[in-house]
Design an enzyme around this catalytic site. Structure first.
Site, PDB file in Angstrom:
ATOM      1  N   GLY A  45       0.840  -1.183   0.000  1.00 52.15           N
ATOM      2  CA  GLY A  45       0.000   0.000   0.000  1.00 52.15           C
ATOM      3  C   GLY A  45       0.879   1.237   0.000  1.00 52.15           C
ATOM      4  O   GLY A  45       1.925   1.264  -0.656  1.00 52.15           O
ATOM      5  N   CYS A  46       0.488   2.262   0.722  1.00 52.10           N
ATOM      6  CA  CYS A  46       1.283   3.489   0.778  1.00 52.10           C
ATOM      7  C   CYS A  46       2.682   3.188   1.294  1.00 52.10           C
ATOM      8  O   CYS A  46       2.850   2.616   2.373  1.00 52.10           O
ATOM      9  CB  CYS A  46       0.605   4.507   1.675  1.00 52.10           C
ATOM     10  SG  CYS A  46       1.550   6.030   1.858  1.00 52.10           S
TER      11      CYS A  46
END
Length: 210
Positions: A45-46
């Site tokens: 993800g991020c």
């Protein structure tokens, strides 16, 4: 820094910070690690959160945010999140295997993500935020064994995150590196606004990391 409306409140402001939208292009690939050191690559993800999850782990020498798995050389952040480049946000972890094993790092990685989300992570949704372990041929058996153990820890859930063949890694610009350490208030707003801790706890309980 991308800002969009959502129910996170701080003082008089109402916002959720999503993973940064800076337009700087990725840097050239880093040189090979020093003799005796190895690398592991995780798309979680991020990349701010993945980087933070490995910084400070004994044996980890560095955690670099960047992009992996695509076909566009030196991609910019905006190119990646718009789609079409095939890249995912990822972190390249350089570690000393005499202190921490590759298997231990993969075991930790699972607890930093929601491996049941096929579309992204938390408030960051889209192809560039999909999760994966990128393993070399030498790492694949350990990564597969770790994944199997993690799936058994979540027997009632559909485990999505794959182990993929390692690919070219492009470091992101300097504004993305060590983001949580350099911008603690902005990172905390992002973490809380995206309900990261709450979701990880719902999936992993007390074993959650981050």
């Amino acid at each position: 820094m991308a800002v969009r409306s959502a129910p996170y409140v701080t003082s008089a402001l109402v916002f959720v910070l999503t993973c940064s939208s800076q337009q700087h292009r990725a840097q050239a690939a880093p040189p090979p690690p020093s003799l005796g050191l190895q690398t592991a690559v995780f798309a979680g993800g991020c990349f701010w959160s993945t980087e933070k999850a490995f910084d400070g782990v004994p044996g980890v020498r560095s955690a670099v945010s960047g992009f992996i798995g695509g076909h566009t050389p030196r991609p910019s952040y905006n190119q990646v999140v718009r789609g079409g480049t095939g890249h995912r946000e990822a972190v390249q972890v350089t570690f000393d295997p005499r202190v921490v094993s590759y298997r231990a790092l993969v075991d930790r990685y699972w607890r930093t993500i929601d491996p049941t989300d096929r579309h992204g992570q938390f408030c960051d949704q889209g192809p560039s935020y999909r999760t994966a372990v990128y393993a070399t041929p030498a790492q694949k058996s350990a990564a597969d064994a770790s994944r199997l153990a993690a799936t058994r820890a979540l027997p009632r859930r559909v485990f999505i995150t794959p182990v993929l063949a390692n690919a070219r890694f492009w470091p992101a610009g300097s504004e993305h590196q060590d983001f949580a350490r350099r911008n603690p208030a902005r990172y905390e707003a992002y973490r809380i606004g995206c309900r990261r801790t709450a979701r990880l706890t719902a999936v992993w309980g007390s074993a959650a990391v981050g």
